[in-house]
Design a protein around this motif. Sequence first.
Motif, short mmCIF file in Angstrom:
data_model
loop_
_atom_site.label_atom_id
_atom_site.label_comp_id
_atom_site.label_asym_id
_atom_site.label_seq_id
_atom_site.Cartn_x
_atom_site.Cartn_y
_atom_site.Cartn_z
N THR A 210 0.84 -1.25 0.08
CA THR A 210 -0.09 -0.01 -0.10
C THR A 210 0.91 1.09 -0.03
N THR A 211 1.92 1.11 0.87
CA THR A 211 2.53 2.45 0.91
C THR A 211 3.51 2.66 -0.26
N LEU A 212 4.05 1.81 -0.82
CA LEU A 212 4.92 1.93 -2.10
C LEU A 212 4.34 2.02 -3.36
N PHE A 213 2.94 1.52 -3.72
CA PHE A 213 2.44 1.38 -4.55
C PHE A 213 0.90 1.78 -4.84
N LEU A 214 0.38 1.88 -3.51
CA LEU A 214 -1.18 2.37 -3.66
C LEU A 214 -1.20 3.83 -2.91
N GLY A 215 -0.12 4.62 -2.88
CA GLY A 215 0.02 5.80 -2.33
C GLY A 215 -0.51 5.89 -0.80
N GLY A 216 -0.20 4.83 -0.27
CA GLY A 216 -0.13 4.79 1.29
C GLY A 216 -1.60 5.18 1.62
N TRP A 217 -1.78 6.25 2.70
CA TRP A 217 -2.88 6.72 3.24
C TRP A 217 -3.65 7.81 2.52
N ILE A 218 -3.11 8.12 1.21
CA ILE A 218 -3.71 9.16 0.39
C ILE A 218 -5.04 8.77 -0.28
N ALA A 219 -5.87 9.49 -0.44
CA ALA A 219 -7.28 8.99 -0.67
C ALA A 219 -7.31 8.81 -2.05
N PRO A 220 -7.97 7.78 -2.67
CA PRO A 220 -8.16 7.37 -4.01
C PRO A 220 -9.08 8.39 -4.87
N TRP A 221 -8.94 8.33 -6.23
CA TRP A 221 -9.84 9.36 -6.85
C TRP A 221 -10.90 9.87 -6.57
N PRO A 222 -12.16 9.32 -6.65
CA PRO A 222 -13.11 10.14 -6.38
C PRO A 222 -13.16 10.57 -5.01
N LEU A 223 -12.61 10.08 -4.02
CA LEU A 223 -12.61 10.71 -2.72
C LEU A 223 -11.83 11.72 -2.70
N SER A 224 -10.65 11.91 -3.01
CA SER A 224 -9.63 12.74 -3.17
C SER A 224 -10.33 14.22 -3.85
N LEU A 225 -11.31 14.17 -4.31
CA LEU A 225 -12.23 15.34 -4.85
C LEU A 225 -12.70 16.09 -3.60
N TRP A 226 -12.84 15.57 -2.49
CA TRP A 226 -13.37 16.03 -1.36
C TRP A 226 -12.25 16.59 -0.48
N ASP A 227 -11.99 17.90 -0.35
CA ASP A 227 -10.96 18.53 0.41
C ASP A 227 -10.31 17.91 1.56
N GLY A 228 -11.25 17.43 2.40
CA GLY A 228 -11.02 16.93 3.88
C GLY A 228 -10.72 15.41 3.72
N ALA A 229 -10.35 14.91 2.51
CA ALA A 229 -10.13 13.37 2.37
C ALA A 229 -8.79 13.09 2.84
N ASN A 230 -7.67 13.82 2.86
CA ASN A 230 -6.45 13.78 2.98
C ASN A 230 -6.06 14.36 4.31
N VAL A 231 -6.73 14.92 5.53
CA VAL A 231 -6.40 15.57 6.63
C VAL A 231 -7.17 14.78 7.84
N GLY A 232 -6.68 14.81 8.69
CA GLY A 232 -7.18 14.34 9.94
C GLY A 232 -6.90 12.81 9.93
N TRP A 233 -8.02 12.29 10.56
CA TRP A 233 -8.00 10.68 10.86
C TRP A 233 -8.51 9.77 9.65
N TRP A 234 -9.08 10.67 8.69
CA TRP A 234 -9.98 9.81 7.20
C TRP A 234 -8.95 9.11 6.81
N PRO A 235 -7.65 9.50 6.50
CA PRO A 235 -6.79 8.66 5.80
C PRO A 235 -6.44 7.36 6.27
N LEU A 236 -6.67 7.35 7.52
CA LEU A 236 -6.43 5.86 8.38
C LEU A 236 -7.50 4.96 7.71
N LEU A 237 -8.70 5.44 7.56
CA LEU A 237 -9.65 4.61 6.87
C LEU A 237 -9.21 4.09 5.45
#
Lengths: 456, 455
Positions: free
Chosen positions: B261-288
Amino acid sequence: MSTDNMSAEDVAYESAIDDDAYADSYDTSEGRVFTLSGGDWDTVTPPSEGEKERIVVNMGPQHPSTHGVLRLILELEGETVTETRCGIGYLHTGIEKNMEYRTWTQGVTFVTRMDYLSPFFNETAYCLGVEKLLGVTDEITDRASTIRVMMMELNRISSHLVALATGGMELGALTAMIFGFRERELILDIFEMVTGLRMNSAYVRPGGVAQDITDDQVARIRETLPLLKKRLKDTSDLLVDNAIWMGRTVGIGYLDLSSCMALGITGPILRSTGLPHDLRKSQPYCGYENYEFEVQTTDTCDVYGRFLIRVGEMHESIKIVEQALDRLRPGPVMIEDKKIGWPARLSIGSDGQGNSPEHVKEIMSESMEALIHHFKLVTEGFRVPPGQVYSAIESPRGELGAHVVSTGGTRPYRVHFRDASFNNLQSTAAMCDGSMVSDVIAAVASIDPVMGGVDR
Amino acid sequence: MSEYTFNDPWWLIILKVLAIFVGLVLMTLFTIWWERRVVSRMQNRIGPNRVGPFGLLQSLMDGFKLGLKEEIIPKTAHLAVYWIAPVISATMAFLAFAVIPFGPMVSIFGVETPLQLTDFPVSVLYVLAIASIGVYGIVLAGWSSGSTYPLLGGLRSSAQMISYELAMSMSFVAVFLYAGTMSTSGIVAAQEPIWYAVILLPSLLIYATAMVGETNRAPFDLPEAEGELVGGFHTEYSSLKFALFFLAEYINMVTVSALATTLFLGGWIAPWPLSLWDGANVGWWPLLWWFVKVQLFIFAFIWLRGTLPRLRYDQFMRFGWKVLIPASLLWIVIVAAARVVRNEFSVTTQELLLLGGGLLVVIIVGSWVLQVRSERRERAQVEAAKAEMDKPFDPYAGGYPVPPLPGQEFTYTSRRAKAAVVEGTATRTATAVLPGESADAPVPSTSDPEEGTHA
């Protein structure tokens, strides 16, 4: 053993074997007795001159993939097997001997427990032998023969399913295993419906079969067949073109025709050499000459070929079952001769299946002779003219023969079975020597030995 | 030291360590349950559904049961090593997780800190190093049990893990080349616009294969091949020591999935449709997001187990050394060449793509030529087999008489004809052996050619 003329090496070896935690030894008046429990040979006997270290592995009798209690004694060099031996006898139950103390009919109850994956074949082979001795082979009713064929062919499917399932499991294909057993369940349900028992049913009796099947049951068997066909395809789809499965089975466990002939191998192993030898075709019994089916062969002589044969035979068996269902005509399922035919008059009552009230009424309050006859036939049994016969049928594992000897009494003098598993197991060493440990598993799985049949 | 732990206060470090430890144990319990449920689903079964909601507590109860079981230690076991082996396995499994990033900066009790225990410039190499030490646990367990199955299992395992670690580490090289760092958080950050799974797909495929081999999971579960080696290296282990191996295996599964996940799937970074939402990559959400991605890999593990049979040891090693490693070497060369070409010469992406297209055409034409050649060879083989079949049938060819196969015909030779043939050979041999003898010398009258030669 005296210590006078012992070399230093011998002393070291003596102390080494005394230290062995598992393979204990002790002196008796006959000499030293060793307990052998696998491990390294040098702890048991000193290696001879110029010999490398050998590892001997006891695979079994308790091992996940030795088909019950087969014991394989493998001599290893790394992962390569240099020598294979089979140890059998761990499931010996004295069935053949016990049969000599029971009536001819009671023998069925024993033989059904031999090769527990193909009970109907054991029963039929034995009953055909007894009927031949009685000279009543032609008097067996059509309906009884047809039911026998149907049950045997369903049994062939269930037996092959177990072969595929356990073979798959041993090579790590867990889903194939579950699928195999799931499909087998469909057939066991049919067995239970027809005979009352899932296994060990003692259904085929000398003279016919124990009880008739009803039209409802025929309808339910018909309903099951299409489902079975579909699911068999699912199971074989998992493996037939699977690259890993082919890698594990193609070219493994090679046994060519002349080796098969020399070792007395029959069944799928023999047919995998390309020889279409099938007793159902070459010396038909139970009216097999009236059914249309093809003998499955491959010419690969290997585990994969045997796998394909088993898959093919299951489909052929379904064809035979369909034809058998079409051929079923109303009629008796037990021989007319009242001196032989078991007086089982069963009917369905409020509390399930039991003795027919009419029959009970007849023997208990109407006819003293009927009661005497019933009593004599059940307790003493019928007499079989002296002589000996050999009757062979094609079981899922190969030629299953019954050698039945009578001295004219109500009990067999001797009944011996040529169980295909036993003979086929001889090929283990020929298939496995020089291969890898994993190939031994694949090869033994393709032999499909059932230890209940091997040891009897 | 503190620059590697993000200047966290000591209590936060302990908190993170505890969270990872407890998290991994819970993850193991969950994964076991999840695996059993998914495989059951694939096999038309139900799976554990009795203990707790949906049977979730089943693996916890199994763990208790395992711990309370009698411990059996073989007499021939080398005690010290036998004890230490499961400890090594389990400890190393936990250690590897220290460098995995779970999420971005969050605030824990007022302290701003990333969701990661530690990170340093070579943290991916650290994971590899720890995984290598983990092999010792298995090798030592196999050796110290004093029994043959574990010994074979341990040997297989060491060979397997060492081989697959090579392929695994080589699949990282392309990632390092693109990310320009070996730090896990750095690699995650470098995947902000696009995942490496997309641009370095071959690397991911190689890694995904190697990680199954590395964790001894089906279809590469040779060290514990149940059908062959009973339990492999842990055959002689019972009770808690066995539980430790079990724990280690599942944690390793989570670890390699997390690394993927870390090396190839962008770790905790939100995938595309989710990344449109500004809050996707901050706080605790990325853990999910991270958890879901890891579970995807674990699902793949389970799927494989439900589908495929096991490979044979030598086939597996051949696959590792002759397919995976050369493939990754080739891929590294291609990636490096592409990077050099882009950096040194002013080549546009379009030209690069054209070049790639040209290469592809060459490969396709080449494979077509190979195909034609192999077809020709196959045809020749079939012809040879046919010619073999056309030969007169000899029942004794294999050393033991056989019946004719379909298509073959057994031509009957009468005994007299046979005897005549044999007589002919006998006389010929006799005359050949005894050339100087007079004509009335006793010519062997037997019909056996063997005797004729001996005369």
